[in-house]
Design a protein around this motif. Structure first.
Motif, PDB file in Angstrom:
ATOM      1  N   SER A   1      60.945   7.148 -27.843  1.00  0.00           N
ATOM      2  CA  SER A   1      61.752   8.349 -28.703  1.00  0.00           C
ATOM      3  C   SER A   1      63.210   8.109 -28.288  1.00  0.00           C
ATOM      4  O   SER A   1      63.401   7.513 -26.963  1.00  0.00           O
ATOM      5  N   GLU A   2      64.222   8.509 -28.995  1.00  0.00           N
ATOM      6  CA  GLU A   2      65.433   8.473 -28.464  1.00  0.00           C
ATOM      7  C   GLU A   2      65.500   9.385 -27.329  1.00  0.00           C
ATOM      8  O   GLU A   2      66.763   9.518 -26.543  1.00  0.00           O
ATOM      9  N   ASP A   3      64.728  10.373 -27.034  1.00  0.00           N
ATOM     10  CA  ASP A   3      64.834  11.224 -25.815  1.00  0.00           C
ATOM     11  C   ASP A   3      65.173  10.831 -24.616  1.00  0.00           C
ATOM     12  O   ASP A   3      65.932  11.029 -23.834  1.00  0.00           O
ATOM     13  N   ILE A   4      64.502   9.673 -24.212  1.00  0.00           N
ATOM     14  CA  ILE A   4      64.532   8.854 -23.094  1.00  0.00           C
ATOM     15  C   ILE A   4      66.127   8.111 -23.144  1.00  0.00           C
ATOM     16  O   ILE A   4      66.609   8.217 -21.934  1.00  0.00           O
ATOM     17  N   VAL A   5      66.513   7.963 -24.141  1.00  0.00           N
ATOM     18  CA  VAL A   5      68.067   7.335 -24.106  1.00  0.00           C
ATOM     19  C   VAL A   5      68.899   8.626 -23.810  1.00  0.00           C
ATOM     20  O   VAL A   5      69.950   8.135 -22.854  1.00  0.00           O
ATOM     21  N   ARG A   6      68.625   9.512 -24.230  1.00  0.00           N
ATOM     22  CA  ARG A   6      69.392  10.659 -23.949  1.00  0.00           C
ATOM     23  C   ARG A   6      69.422  11.043 -22.469  1.00  0.00           C
ATOM     24  O   ARG A   6      70.261  11.453 -22.019  1.00  0.00           O
ATOM     25  N   VAL A   7      68.001  10.852 -21.735  1.00  0.00           N
ATOM     26  CA  VAL A   7      68.113  11.194 -20.631  1.00  0.00           C
ATOM     27  C   VAL A   7      68.873  10.101 -19.670  1.00  0.00           C
ATOM     28  O   VAL A   7      69.505  10.651 -18.705  1.00  0.00           O
ATOM     29  N   VAL A   8      68.797   9.121 -20.054  1.00  0.00           N
ATOM     30  CA  VAL A   8      69.591   7.946 -19.187  1.00  0.00           C
ATOM     31  C   VAL A   8      71.083   8.149 -19.424  1.00  0.00           C
ATOM     32  O   VAL A   8      71.971   8.428 -18.430  1.00  0.00           O
ATOM     33  N   GLU A   9      71.556   8.556 -20.560  1.00  0.00           N
ATOM     34  CA  GLU A   9      73.104   8.805 -20.681  1.00  0.00           C
ATOM     35  C   GLU A   9      73.378  10.193 -20.080  1.00  0.00           C
ATOM     36  O   GLU A   9      74.536  10.036 -19.296  1.00  0.00           O
TER      37      GLU A   9
END
Length: 281
Positions: A91-99
């Motif tokens: 999910s996009e959640d992991i990309v948000r975590v990285v950013e």
């Protein structure tokens, strides 16, 4: 009941460069139930002319220290993780975590350039570990990201060239009690003051060796993109002969002489415990 055997497996940047490569890595991990402690590098090159994530992070840190802003450089790093996450159906959640993690790091003081650089460089491995753990969970496996700070990997206060502190080994031995597969980021730890500090470049090998020693691993498997340690550089010499067995001392000498298969400081922790090292493709 005796102690359960545990292998420490380390995967380099090429092995984590794309979603397809990460799937292969996870297949390798899952093929052996003793591979419970896994060290990951930052995503490497996807193709010959590509830029490694660590180099993107160095660009990001330099630009930010120069200008106080570096949105394009930040975007380049986030996009690499987004491409991997998409390929893994995360999910996009992991990309948000990285950013969010990267933006938080950029909010740190830049007065000590070496300290700021280490903080940024370490984001490559740290977020790589979070993504791999997330993927394993997404396919129904019991996996957990391990923070080097929580685990107690303490290093000397030498930015860019840290050494492990003796108390780390007792701290890290407790990892034996954690259930499931542990994904541990390579290359960095924390100073006693709580600052992020990195080993010299390529230092994920060293993290793997320290962990193997701390948990008394049955073997330290170092997965790389070549089939063997060769008598000559395979990029220069065609079909060089592979070395089937080599002593710690010989391997260390080769590392100092410029053989890039293992970081030159890798062998000391495993040598002291007599833990075999297996170089694998």
């Amino acid at each position: 009941m005796g102690a359960v055997e545990m292998k420490v497996a380390k995967f380099g940047g090429t092995s984590l460069a794309t979603a397809e490569q990460i799937k292969k890595v996870c297949d390798i991990i899952l093929a052996d139930s003793e591979r419970r402690l896994v060290v990951v590098s930052a995503p490497g090159k996807r193709f010959k002319e590509d830029i490694k994530v660590t180099d993107l992070l160095i660009n990001l840190a330099e630009k930010y220290m120069e200008n106080g802003s570096a949105e394009d450089e930040l975007k380049a790093v986030v996009e690499r993780y987004a491409e991997i996450a998409q390929g893994l159906n995360l999910s996009e959640d992991i990309v948000r975590v990285v950013e969010e993690d990267l933006r938080q790091r950029l909010g740190a003081l830049t007065d000590n350039k070496a300290k700021f650089m280490d903080l940024l460089k370490a984001a490559g491995e740290d977020n790589s570990a979070k993504v791999v753990a997330e993927y394993l969970c997404s396919i129904g496996k019991e996996a957990v990201y391990i923070s080097p700070m929580d685990a107690g990997l303490l290093l000397s206060d030498e930015f860019g060239n840290a050494r492990v502190l003796p108390q780390s080994y007792d701290n890290l031995a407790k990892l034996k009690n954690i259930e499931g597969i542990m994904i541990f980021p390579g290359f960095f730890g924390f100073s006693p003051n709580g600052d992020v500090v990195t080993f010299s470049r390529g230092g994920s090998d060293v993290t793997g060796s320290i962990l193997a020693s701390a948990v008394g691993a049955s073997v330290y498997e170092n997965f790389t993109d070549v089939d063997s340690v060769y008598v000559a550089n395979p990029n220069i010499v065609k079909n060089p002969v592979g070395i089937p067995c080599i002593t710690y001392r010989e391997m260390r000498e080769l590392s100092y002489a410029g053989f890039s298969v293992l970081h030159e400081e890798t062998l000391e922790p495993v040598y002291r415990k007599g833990i075999p090292v297996n170089i694998r493709n």
